[in-house]
Design a protein around this motif. Sequence first.
Motif, PDB file in Angstrom:
ATOM      1  N   LEU A   1       0.831  -1.191   0.000  1.00 18.04           N
ATOM      2  CA  LEU A   1       0.000   0.000   0.000  1.00 18.04           C
ATOM      3  C   LEU A   1       0.877   1.257   0.000  1.00 18.04           C
ATOM      4  CD1 LEU A   1      -3.074   0.676   0.288  1.00 18.04           C
ATOM      5  CD2 LEU A   1      -2.522   1.236   2.662  1.00 18.04           C
ATOM      6  N   VAL A   2       1.848   1.237   0.882  1.00 19.47           N
ATOM      7  CA  VAL A   2       2.734   2.402   0.959  1.00 19.47           C
ATOM      8  C   VAL A   2       3.460   2.620  -0.368  1.00 19.47           C
ATOM      9  CG1 VAL A   2       4.721   3.367   2.149  1.00 19.47           C
ATOM     10  CG2 VAL A   2       2.978   2.151   3.435  1.00 19.47           C
ATOM     11  N   ILE A   3       3.877   1.517  -0.965  1.00 16.56           N
ATOM     12  CA  ILE A   3       4.573   1.623  -2.244  1.00 16.56           C
ATOM     13  C   ILE A   3       3.660   2.255  -3.292  1.00 16.56           C
ATOM     14  CG2 ILE A   3       5.577   0.304  -4.141  1.00 16.56           C
ATOM     15  CD1 ILE A   3       7.316   0.226  -1.768  1.00 16.56           C
ATOM     16  N   ILE A   4       2.423   1.810  -3.309  1.00 18.43           N
ATOM     17  CA  ILE A   4       1.504   2.345  -4.315  1.00 18.43           C
ATOM     18  C   ILE A   4       1.247   3.828  -4.055  1.00 18.43           C
ATOM     19  CG2 ILE A   4      -0.869   2.218  -5.164  1.00 18.43           C
ATOM     20  CD1 ILE A   4      -0.642  -0.806  -4.855  1.00 18.43           C
ATOM     21  N   CYS A   5       1.056   4.168  -2.814  1.00 17.12           N
ATOM     22  CA  CYS A   5       0.874   5.597  -2.486  1.00 17.12           C
ATOM     23  C   CYS A   5       2.074   6.398  -2.968  1.00 17.12           C
ATOM     24  CB  CYS A   5       0.734   5.791  -0.977  1.00 17.12           C
ATOM     25  SG  CYS A   5      -0.801   5.159  -0.345  1.00 17.12           S
ATOM     26  N   ARG A   6       3.240   5.843  -2.695  1.00 21.70           N
ATOM     27  CA  ARG A   6       4.439   6.580  -3.074  1.00 21.70           C
ATOM     28  C   ARG A   6       4.485   6.774  -4.582  1.00 21.70           C
ATOM     29  NH1 ARG A   6      10.534   5.007  -1.029  1.00 21.70           N
ATOM     30  NH2 ARG A   6      11.693   6.259  -2.519  1.00 21.70           N
ATOM     31  N   LEU A   7       4.062   5.758  -5.276  1.00 24.08           N
ATOM     32  CA  LEU A   7       4.062   5.840  -6.730  1.00 24.08           C
ATOM     33  C   LEU A   7       3.103   6.927  -7.212  1.00 24.08           C
ATOM     34  CD1 LEU A   7       5.443   4.371  -9.021  1.00 24.08           C
ATOM     35  CD2 LEU A   7       3.430   2.917  -9.213  1.00 24.08           C
TER      36      LEU A   7
ATOM     37  N   ALA B   1      13.687   8.159  -9.993  1.00 29.91           N
ATOM     38  CA  ALA B   1      12.372   7.540  -9.811  1.00 29.91           C
ATOM     39  C   ALA B   1      12.314   6.211 -10.550  1.00 29.91           C
ATOM     40  CB  ALA B   1      11.278   8.471 -10.307  1.00 29.91           C
ATOM     41  N   LEU B   2      12.859   6.195 -11.771  1.00 31.45           N
ATOM     42  CA  LEU B   2      12.851   4.946 -12.527  1.00 31.45           C
ATOM     43  C   LEU B   2      13.667   3.877 -11.822  1.00 31.45           C
ATOM     44  CD1 LEU B   2      13.173   6.013 -16.271  1.00 31.45           C
ATOM     45  CD2 LEU B   2      11.228   4.965 -15.090  1.00 31.45           C
ATOM     46  N   SER B   3      14.821   4.274 -11.300  1.00 30.60           N
ATOM     47  CA  SER B   3      15.639   3.244 -10.689  1.00 30.60           C
ATOM     48  C   SER B   3      15.005   2.780  -9.380  1.00 30.60           C
ATOM     49  CB  SER B   3      17.090   3.699 -10.514  1.00 30.60           C
ATOM     50  OG  SER B   3      17.179   4.644  -9.496  1.00 30.60           O
ATOM     51  N   TRP B   4      14.288   3.666  -8.741  1.00 30.69           N
ATOM     52  CA  TRP B   4      13.562   3.237  -7.548  1.00 30.69           C
ATOM     53  C   TRP B   4      12.508   2.201  -7.921  1.00 30.69           C
ATOM     54  CZ3 TRP B   4       8.246   4.168  -6.456  1.00 30.69           C
ATOM     55  CH2 TRP B   4       7.830   3.686  -5.201  1.00 30.69           C
ATOM     56  N   LEU B   5      11.833   2.501  -9.010  1.00 28.78           N
ATOM     57  CA  LEU B   5      10.766   1.616  -9.461  1.00 28.78           C
ATOM     58  C   LEU B   5      11.326   0.231  -9.823  1.00 28.78           C
ATOM     59  CD1 LEU B   5       7.758   2.110  -9.812  1.00 28.78           C
ATOM     60  CD2 LEU B   5       8.183   2.406 -12.262  1.00 28.78           C
ATOM     61  N   LEU B   6      12.432   0.257 -10.558  1.00 27.41           N
ATOM     62  CA  LEU B   6      13.072  -1.008 -10.933  1.00 27.41           C
ATOM     63  C   LEU B   6      13.429  -1.803  -9.678  1.00 27.41           C
ATOM     64  CD1 LEU B   6      15.658  -0.309 -13.774  1.00 27.41           C
ATOM     65  CD2 LEU B   6      13.597  -1.713 -13.838  1.00 27.41           C
ATOM     66  N   ASP B   7      13.887  -1.073  -8.704  1.00 26.02           N
ATOM     67  CA  ASP B   7      14.300  -1.681  -7.466  1.00 26.02           C
ATOM     68  C   ASP B   7      13.124  -2.287  -6.720  1.00 26.02           C
ATOM     69  OD1 ASP B   7      16.784  -1.948  -6.587  1.00 26.02           O
ATOM     70  OD2 ASP B   7      16.723  -0.311  -5.156  1.00 26.02           O
TER      71      ASP B   7
ATOM     72  N   TRP C   1       8.312  -6.942  -4.408  1.00 26.65           N
ATOM     73  CA  TRP C   1       6.861  -6.951  -4.337  1.00 26.65           C
ATOM     74  C   TRP C   1       6.313  -8.218  -3.688  1.00 26.65           C
ATOM     75  CZ3 TRP C   1       3.608  -3.127  -4.611  1.00 26.65           C
ATOM     76  CH2 TRP C   1       2.244  -3.385  -4.810  1.00 26.65           C
ATOM     77  N   SER C   2       6.824  -9.333  -4.091  1.00 26.15           N
ATOM     78  CA  SER C   2       6.315 -10.605  -3.566  1.00 26.15           C
ATOM     79  C   SER C   2       7.422 -11.522  -3.114  1.00 26.15           C
ATOM     80  CB  SER C   2       5.532 -11.337  -4.653  1.00 26.15           C
ATOM     81  OG  SER C   2       4.491 -10.565  -5.099  1.00 26.15           O
ATOM     82  N   PRO C   3       7.904 -11.312  -1.960  1.00 18.13           N
ATOM     83  CA  PRO C   3       9.016 -12.141  -1.481  1.00 18.13           C
ATOM     84  C   PRO C   3       8.590 -13.586  -1.223  1.00 18.13           C
ATOM     85  CG  PRO C   3       8.343 -10.567   0.202  1.00 18.13           C
ATOM     86  CD  PRO C   3       7.477 -10.315  -0.962  1.00 18.13           C
ATOM     87  N   ILE C   4       9.544 -14.472  -1.331  1.00 18.59           N
ATOM     88  CA  ILE C   4       9.291 -15.871  -0.994  1.00 18.59           C
ATOM     89  C   ILE C   4      10.275 -16.303   0.057  1.00 18.59           C
ATOM     90  CG2 ILE C   4       9.203 -18.238  -1.769  1.00 18.59           C
ATOM     91  CD1 ILE C   4       8.908 -17.469  -4.438  1.00 18.59           C
ATOM     92  N   ASN C   5       9.784 -17.095   0.914  1.00 22.20           N
ATOM     93  CA  ASN C   5      10.574 -17.627   1.982  1.00 22.20           C
ATOM     94  C   ASN C   5      10.439 -19.135   1.931  1.00 22.20           C
ATOM     95  OD1 ASN C   5      11.987 -17.036   4.057  1.00 22.20           O
ATOM     96  ND2 ASN C   5      10.318 -16.278   5.329  1.00 22.20           N
TER      97      ASN C   5
ATOM     98  N   ALA D   1      14.440  -7.561 -13.154  1.00 23.26           N
ATOM     99  CA  ALA D   1      15.426  -7.679 -12.079  1.00 23.26           C
ATOM    100  C   ALA D   1      16.840  -7.666 -12.646  1.00 23.26           C
ATOM    101  CB  ALA D   1      15.186  -8.956 -11.288  1.00 23.26           C
ATOM    102  N   TYR D   2      17.047  -8.372 -13.739  1.00 19.34           N
ATOM    103  CA  TYR D   2      18.380  -8.361 -14.332  1.00 19.34           C
ATOM    104  C   TYR D   2      18.731  -6.986 -14.873  1.00 19.34           C
ATOM    105  CZ  TYR D   2      19.677 -13.243 -13.834  1.00 19.34           C
ATOM    106  OH  TYR D   2      20.062 -14.443 -13.319  1.00 19.34           O
ATOM    107  N   ILE D   3      17.770  -6.329 -15.484  1.00 14.17           N
ATOM    108  CA  ILE D   3      18.052  -4.986 -15.996  1.00 14.17           C
ATOM    109  C   ILE D   3      18.504  -4.097 -14.841  1.00 14.17           C
ATOM    110  CG2 ILE D   3      17.028  -2.914 -17.014  1.00 14.17           C
ATOM    111  CD1 ILE D   3      15.301  -4.772 -18.727  1.00 14.17           C
ATOM    112  N   ASN D   4      17.806  -4.218 -13.757  1.00 14.72           N
ATOM    113  CA  ASN D   4      18.162  -3.433 -12.582  1.00 14.72           C
ATOM    114  C   ASN D   4      19.590  -3.729 -12.126  1.00 14.72           C
ATOM    115  OD1 ASN D   4      17.762  -1.693 -10.443  1.00 14.72           O
ATOM    116  ND2 ASN D   4      16.992  -3.313  -9.108  1.00 14.72           N
TER     117      ASN D   4
END
Length: 943
Positions: free
Chosen positions: A277-283, A316-322, A327-331, A808-811
């Motif tokens: 949610l915070v990420i989307i707001c920031r966007l 901003a773009l590099s933040w977005l790439l990052d 977004w969806s971590p796996i453990n 991810a690789y581009i980043n």
Amino acid sequence: METNAGLVAGSHKRNELQKPLNNLNGLICQICGDVIGLREEGNAFVACNECAFPVCRPCYEYERRGGNKCCPSARVDTRGTKVHVLPLLLLVFLGFFKLIFHSYAHLCGFKGSPQLEGDDEEDDVDDLESEFDHAKTDCKTTQMWSPQGREEAVDLSSSSRHEPYHCIMRLTSRQQVSGEIPEATPDNHSLRSQSGPLGSSEKRSSTYVDPSLPVPVRIVDPSKFEFIWVGNKYADGKGDMEGTGSNGEELQMADDSRQPLSRIVPIPSNQLNLYRLVIICRLIILCFFFQYRVTHPVNNAYPLWLTSVICEVWFALSWLLDQFPKWSPINRETYLDRLALRYDREGEPSQLVPIDVFVSTVDPLKEPPLITANTVLSILAVDYPVDKVSCYVSDDGSAMLTFEALSETAEFAKKWVPFCKKHNIEPRAPEFYFSQKIDYLKDKIQPSFVKERRTMKREYEEFKVRINALVAKAQKAPEEGWTMQDGTSWPGNNPRDHPGMIQVFLGHSGGLDVDGNELPRLVYVSREKRLGFQHHKKAGAMNALIRVSAVLTNGAYLLNVDCDHYFNNSKALREAMCFMMDPTLGKKTCYVQFPQRFDGIDVHDRYANRNIINLKELLWLEEEGKGINKSYIDKKRALKRTESTLPIFNAEDIEEGVEGYEAERAFLLSQKRLEKRFGQSPIFIASTFMEQGGIPASTNPASLLQEAIHVISCGYEDKTEWGKEIGWIYGSVTEDILTGFKMHARGWISIYCMPPRPAFKGSAPINLSDRLNQVLRWALGSIEILLSRHCPIWYGYKGRLKLLERIAYINTIVYPITSIPLIAYCVLPAICLLTGKFIIPEISNYAGMWFILLFASIFATGILELKWSGIGIEDWWRNEQFWVIGGTSAHLFAVFQGLLKVLAGIDTNFTVTSRHRTTKETLPSSTSSNGRAFWSRPPPSSS
Ligand SMILES: O=c1ccn([C@@H]2O[C@H](COP(=O)(O)OP(=O)(O)O[C@H]3O[C@H](CO)[C@@H](O)[C@H](O)[C@H]3O)[C@@H](O)[C@H]2O)c(=O)[nH]1
Ligand SMILES: [Mn+2]
Ligand SMILES: [Zn+2]
């Protein structure tokens, strides 16, 4: 907590028991089990008046020398600090007083007595004891000292390198682990076993295969998040889960050969959703912000405004790439017990597959032999069937020092390995094991163990003396080059021009350990180097090892660690096998990687090496089980072995039996084609067909060595696909990223494995120049990939790279470019000051709101990340600092160097590394050292 309670209770009980005995002779030492002697006055020796913990004088003194300032019992009691505040205060006070006195004495030109500097302990010194001097003064550092005195001390932390990941790769892409495991059918190879990504933790057994579930996409950026998603829950989660299964259920699960060997641990959805949610707001705020910025130019400072807006857009773009990878971590967590039940049952021959472990070294001066020895020891002592582990050490510097140190290490392993296995200690690298405090109150500590440990420690100190002596001797090379013990000249005297060398230690024929058990095989390999042949650095070394190992032991999987990364968790191989031998995951998994952890970082982590927050370099992602990363590893044995296996194939083709694959397979099977691909070694090619690894029983060992020398010759890869399609891929100094990328592009998945006890640990660069150099090298590697045909922006659209993997690789590849806007932005304030103009026009209330919101959202994301990751604000701040330091120096330099290299063909690095070396040709010969055969091979006559 529970353990603590237990401990405390235990010690109370003991105290009670002892009180009545206190005056009696015959009290038993709780550490070594000997009788505690009397003092002169006739009372029993008492180390600590607080708790009267019974220890004998020798044990007490031993502990003191080891750096303990408090009594053995109080030390493990977490409340011990309280108890010892007073003495501590006194000490501090005393120290302060001494300091004042000292400076005063110094000022007066008077030399204080040397005793003033030491502790007030008695100084009766035998040769072993003097080594404790250092520890006395500062028991907290991980420094190592040698018995010979401090000058020769090896400072662990001075090893200059470290590497991001260790991976286990498949050797064969399709591992039929054993007959027990049925083939996966196409409809159930969806990996998503569990409930949805964020769903509640349902019972694993019922949810394992549910093809109807949508396949969620998950990505993890361990850089910022590994602790978030893993740290907290991981360890406990496992316990809980195990607790739920009744015995009957477990048995039944064991029966089911399709039971997964690992599972995905759900992340609480409220955490994740809040973050999203915070990420989307920031966007959204960002969009409004830019709308304002673009529509409100500063008329009297147009260039300033334009520059700043361009920089901001880039950030901003590099933040977005990052952001995508987070977004969806796996453990994940593994079931080591299921692995053991299925493949490694007590009393039956183990069915675990063989693994070859590769260790790379180049320069024994930068990568101290003692560190390499520790890594090797930790491999030899790993918890895996000995006949299924082989350790290969690649020496790219062809240093006799490395060779001799390895030979010493092999001898020492005969004592060290049985000790580790008998007492089940961790970690199994002696330096790091002995630098740990031992907890005498833990119930498993037996007096016999304490004694053996002391003996072993002494043996290790002696081993260190021998290694240090070798290092000292190696400081100045004799005019005529090194000579081996048998008087023959060392074939590797010229590291840039020498024959291939292989020496096998240990293993079946190499001698048993002190208990008469076999040890894993240990092989020294220095590939042939000739002037005029590109050696491709580490990638080249690894490819040579792939071939040697295929010829000599042919493990089904291989694991690569750098020489400074020891096994911190002796079960690491098993952890990886939980993925590789998993009935479902195993078929599509190309490699398993472990995060990099460090020891010996200075407390403040000034150079931000703790990967906790390591920036983009460590980016990786898992998506539908696909992993990416900067890791290295690569391809399995490069090749594949039978029908299905090569990673040269696309993963899905193999699974689905695509038509083209069948056709290619027929083609491949023709010997000619194989030779073209893998080079001219029938034995190597044959070994690639052994799905389970191992070498054909009929082969004669002598011919194998011949062949092994052949496959490490420098012309071997000419006109083959090595480094292009097979093995570690050449063309970037970050070969790990490039190779991982190539594998993912073929549709293989990778797994990120983070056991609760970190699997590997390394030593990080501790000085700024080493660290900056490393950052530079990594950035350069990225630029090389960016400008190569493997650039993730354009490469492989016909392939199987998933969109998120691509991002991810581009980043990972593009980040050094951020240095340009970063520098511009850093310079802007100065220009504004000088010109009196500003990048933002007079601000309205409305605009001010966007600025405030933007900053607020940045804070919010930062706070959430900090909170969940368990990263301290200090670590975070240091990371930000280093990001600017690296970003404005190393990254920028890398961009230019990369451009020069790729566009103009100027390899700046080359001039650095290739400094003066005499080109003295040494005639290689077959010699023997230490009574063992030593193989080498003459240089190719004229090819
Ligand atoms: O010609 C060479 C150069 C290096 N190495 C070995 O490669 C490893 C990594 O090199 P190092 O200089 O220590 O780089 P680091 O930055 O510390 O290593 C990380 O980053 C590298 C580039 O991405 C990866 O190759 C490494 O695996 C990864 O651990 C070390 O074990 C070296 O001994 C060789 O074997 N031959
Ligand atoms: Mn390194
Ligand atoms: Zn004792």
